[in-house]
Design a protein around this motif. Structure first.
Motif: not given
Length: 999
Positions: A134, A137-138, A141, A181, A184, A188, A912
């Motif tokens: 996850r 993938n985040d 993206e 972003q 963010r 991640l 999203s």
């Protein structure tokens, strides 16, 4: 001691004895467990870096397994060589079997524990893998979004002559979105340890390059924005060099973010490969562990079964010897082994019970000697005699034979002992005593008939009591000594019956020789009670009466039960208020009284607000307590000739009789009473330890005479109560004929809508959808209802009604099937075969189970034409249960159906979510199109939607186009497909086809 040297011990025996030691086996088992646990845990806890230690741990586990197997072989060979040839005793066999049983059980528990650990470790590994996937993938993206934002900044900076205040603000807004972003994305990547871990140097370097290039791009954008701000709104533009610099930096950032994406994909691929290797190692270790446990569990079980078979064979030989002795006896004989199973039965047993020896042998003794009708005491006695009784036991049971007849058996059970005194089974000898039991039963029936539950008194011809049964004493309190010689009339007379009653009883006895009826009697303590009395005259051969037999029962409880039944029939069992049945009678009485006197009466329909919430949160016991308290307060606030009834649930009805003969005064009186009740019910209720506040909604209707029936009055009060509910609750309202009529009309309209499908009153109209050249490329199917008496019912009226009544699913299915049939029909017409058809799908219809099956069935019927069917979904449907919605949409796309998002921009749109949805088309809502030529914000919204759809590769269509100005502006912004009154209103099928052919 005697000088003889000891015999040397063979090496093989020494090794087998050493290998059979419990400590050695325990040590080997512990070693194997620890090494296997280490081999399993290292790759899971430490990741791919622990693969080498895990391999060493696996090698150690395999070496321990080989050691255990070698010990097992040596131990078995040593046991074979030096095993005594003397046969083992039964006790030793039993002890050995017990040890084997414990060993097998412990081994099976070990298998279960291993499987549980296997499950928890796999579950933990799966969660870790899913979390890592996850995060990957985040992050990917977000990196892809940064690539898109870099492209957008480059595109916005390519036209420097257009660099004005609006474009600068748009560049700064895009840059701000990129900054947010990027932060963010950094979080991640740190969460995945990709920026600090030396193993992921390519990601760290790509991140540093991209961060530097993005910082240059941001500085260039801010420089451009500052230049625009200094130039002012009338300058007309800024230096093209600044815009080119922004584009250059954006292109560099784009290449670096693409490199970051490539590095992240490569890292994710390596991580996935490491997880695959871990799972492969996990599978090898599982196979090794389970193979070892299976090997250890099977061998002891086989040996235990083999010894059990030998022991049973020995017992069978002994039973054959005993059979020669017991076969000739006339009594039934059974031999029971130590497991309480029948080992042998003689022919006399078959003659008595009907069960053949072959059918009895091997069965449990209790199942063969099972008492009839499940006699628990006899079964328990049999169990004690066959289990724990040292001297056996003797009992009599009623047994059901094979032919269905019941026989009485006298059973003697004695234990069988061996030479050492141990119990080796039982011998059962049974005798058929059915004839003796029948004689006993006849005598017992004759004795018990007199001792019944009802009181019995036997008198002579002069009515003097000769004998009474115990029930007589129990009911009346008089003993036989107190009753003997006295008449029943003298002993039990209550004084409630006159002399004529007793004369009638005697007359009936003389004529019919039998009388029965209800009589009031007196007990010894003076209590008067009702009884049901039956008197029969007994005569001799000459017909003369010699005795009277009186049989009576106390019917006090029956009288109480009758009263309870009456109470249940007319009163609510919870609140003790009149129920609906008694309320109707009271209303009829009030109508009759109002007709006679001319005075008004009122009905108050009371419903407690939010009562269901109390029931759901605190339980029905608390809710019942509240209902009882409400009943008490309502009853205390009315007169004695008024009625407070419980209609059902949390609904109460108050009937107020004898109001004023003036209508206005009566209405005022009813209003004051309703307000008093509202205030009274607003006071807090103490429900145990809970202090609860509630409020009522009260509907009031005032009536006089028999103008309206009971049902109509209740309906009016109920309608007024709903007016109070709609007014915000905690209020009272009087009956309003106008609102009542509207409610009735809505109910009738809903009923007509239920019949509209079966009566074929629904039809589809088609609104054209055109391309940039004005050619009709398809249509939207819109539902219309042509009622035979109401005419054309507007969709804004019946569609919400269908949504509320859940009828929308059936109507939606009809629309889908009709639209598919029309597509199939157009497929054979050359000028119409290219048309697409859009159908609106409601949220209830989409979420109903089997929706995909319905669409699949339609596709099977029309074949390739399903590709021209387009389903329009609303944003509110998509933004709830996103995962389920996405799965359903993918299933529909797999069937060939196209999907469109209707009224885009009016809901809570999410980028999203939009990237996850398999959409073919976005539909711009008419609220933006209507004002786009006068309102710049609406125009910007439309332009943004078109640009977003273009970036995502999704088609776009605008609805509500009514003017040429709107049409031209949409074309200029890039919207090629349009729909609205400018191109045509919704038309019946024939008119729509004519319109298509005319164009």
């Amino acid at each position: 001691m005697n000088g003889v040297p000891p015999r040397p011990t063979p090496l093989r025996l020494v090794l087998s004895q050493a290998c059979s030691g419990r400590r050695l086996r325990a040590l080997a088992a512990v070693t194997l467990t620890l090494t296997l646990t280490l081999a399993l845990a290292l790759p899971l806890v430490l990741g791919a870096g622990a693969m080498a230690p895990a391999r060493w741990a696996l090698a150690a586990a395999l070496a321990t397994l080989v050691l255990l197997l070698a010990c097992r072989v040596l131990r078995r060979r040593g046991t074979v060589v030096f095993e005594s040839t003397r046969p083992q005793s039964v006790e030793s066999v039993v002890r050995e079997g017990t040890r084997n049983y414990r060993r097998v059980r412990l081994t099976l528990y070990g298998v279960l524990a291993a499987l549980c650990c296997n499950f928890f470790l796999q579950n933990w590994l799966a969660r870790q893998t899913e979390e890592s996937r996850r995060l990957e993938n985040d992050a990917i993206e977000l990196a892809a979004t940064q690539r898109w934002l870099s492209q957008r900044i480059a595109r916005l900076a390519q036209a420097p002559t257009r660099a004005n205040g609006a474009s600068a603000r748009e560049l700064l807004a895009t840059l701000a979105q990129s900054d947010m972003q990027a932060q963010r994305l950094r979080e991640l990547l740190r969460a995945q340890d990709l920026l600090e871990n030396p193993a992921h140097a390519e990601v760290r370097l790509a991140w540093q390059d991209w961060s530097a290039s993005r910082a240059d791009m941001a500085a260039a954008v801010r420089t451009l924005a500052a230049a625009v701000a200094q130039a002012g709104p009338l300058a007309g533009g800024v230096d093209e060099g600044i815009g080119s610099a922004v584009g250059t930096h954006a292109d560099v950032a784009l290449s670096h973010v693409q490199a970051l994406l490539d590095a992240m994909h490569a890292t994710a691929a390596r991580s996935h490969a490491a997880r695959v290797r871990q799972m492969q190692l996990w599978g090898v270790l599982n196979i090794a562990l389970l193979s070892l446990l299976a090997l250890v569990a099977v061998e002891p079980a086989v040996r235990s079964i083999r010894r059990q078979y030998r022991r049973l064979a020995t017992q069978a030989v002994e039973l054959q010897r005993l059979a020669l002795v017991a076969e000739r006896t006339t009594n039934a004989v059974l031999l029971i082994d130590e497991q309480r199973c029948v080992a042998w039965a003689n022919q006399a047993f078959t003659r008595i019970t009907g069960i053949a020896p072959a059918d009895a042998v091997g069965r449990d003794a209790l199942s063969v000697l099972q008492p009839a009708d499940g006699d628990i005491d006899a079964t328990a006695h049999l169990q004690r005699s066959l289990h724990s009784a040292p001297g056996g036991g003797r009992l009599q049971i009623r047994h059901r034979a094979a032919d269905g007849l019941e026989v009485w058996l006298d059973i003697d059970i004695q234990p069988l002992h061996d030479d050492e005194g141990a119990t080796r089974g039982h011998v059962v000898v049974s005798v058929d005593i059915t004839p003796f039991k029948q004689v006993q039963a006849d005598l017992r029936i004759a004795a018990i008939a007199f001792d019944s539950l009802g009181g019995i008194a036997i008198t002579d011809a002069n009515e003097a009591i000769l004998r009474v049964n115990p029930a007589f004493t129990r009911i009346t309190g008089f003993t036989i000594d107190e009753a003997r010689g006295r008449s029943m009339g003298e002993l039990l007379r209550s004084g409630r019956h006159d002399q004529a009653f007793f004369e009638g009883v005697h007359a009936t006895l003389r004529s019919a020789r039998h009388w029965q009826g209800e009589v009031w009697s007196r007990r010894k303590d003076g209590e008067i009670y009702p009884q049901w009395l039956s008197i029969t005259a007994v005569g001799d051969d000459a017909g003369r009466t010699t005795h009277y037999v009186a049989v009576f029962t106390d019917i006090t409880e029956k009288k109480r039960a009758d009263e309870t039944i009456r109470s249940l029939a007319f009163f609510d069992p919870l609140t003790r208020l009149p129920n609906r049945r008694l309320l109707r009678e009271r209303i009829l009485e009030a109508i009759a009284a109002s007709t006679r006197t001319g005075r008004h009466a009122a009905l108050l329909f009371i419903d407690l607000d939010h009562f269901k919430e109390l029931n759901d949160s605190k339980g029905h016991d608390v809710g019942d307590q509240l209902l009882r308290e409400v009943a008490t307060r309502l009853s205390a606030g009315v007169r004695s000739d008024d009625t407070v009834a419980r209609q059902g649930g949390d609904e109460f009805v108050v009937l107020i009789a004898a109001l004023s003969d003036n209508a206005e005064t009566a209405t005022s009186q009813a209003a004051r009473l309703a307000e008093t009740m509202r205030c009274e019910l607003n006071r807090p209720f103490l429900l145990g330890s809970l202090r609860h506040h509630t409020s009522p909604s009260i509907g009031v209707t005032v009536f006089a005479g028999a103008t309206h029936g009971v049902d109509e009055l209740l309906k009016r009060a109920d309608s007024a109560m709903y007016l109070a509910k709609h007014a915000g609750r905690n209020a009272y309202r009087f009956f309003d004929p106008t609102l009542h009529a509207e409610r009735e009309q809505r109910v009738e309209l809903e009923a007509d809508l239920h019949r509209a499908l079966e009566r074929e009153q629904l039809e589809l109209h088609f609104q054209p959808q055109v391309d940039a050249q004005g050619r009709v490329t398809g249509a939207e199917a819109l539902l219309r209802w042509n009622h035979p008496t109401r005419g054309s019912v507007p969709p804004g009226v019946f569609i919400p009604l269908a949504e509320e009544s859940a009828l929308i699913a059936d109507i939606g299915t009809w629309v889908l099937e009709t639209a598919a049939h029309q597509l199939d029909a157009w497929g054979s017409q050359g000028d119409l075969a290219r048309l697409e058809l859009a159908v609106n799908v409601s949220a209830r219809q989409f979420r109903k189970a089997g929706f995909c099956d319905i669409v699949s069935g339609i596709g099977a019927r029309i074949g390739p034409q399903i590709g021209r069917l387009k389903l329009e979904l609303t944003e509110s449907l998509i933004l709830t249960d996103v995962d389920d919605v996405v799965a359903t949409m993918h299933a529909l796309r797999a069937l060939g159906v196209r999907l469109a998002l209707d009224d885009f921009g009016t809901g809570q749109s999410s980028l999203s979510y939009l990237t996850r949805l398999p959409l073919d088309q976005l539909k711009i809502d008419q609220s933006f199109v209507r004002n786009m030529t006068q309102s710049r914000p609406d125009s910007v919204v439309v332009q943004t939607i078109i640009g977003l759809a273009e970036s995502l590769g999704i088609d776009v269509i605008a609805e509500g186009v009514e003017t040429q100005a709107q049409h031209r502006l949409l074309l200029a912004l890039g919207c090629q497909r349009q729909q609205g009154y400018l191109f045509g209103r919704p038309l019946p099928l024939r008119d729509f086809e004519a319109l298509v052919r005319g164009r």
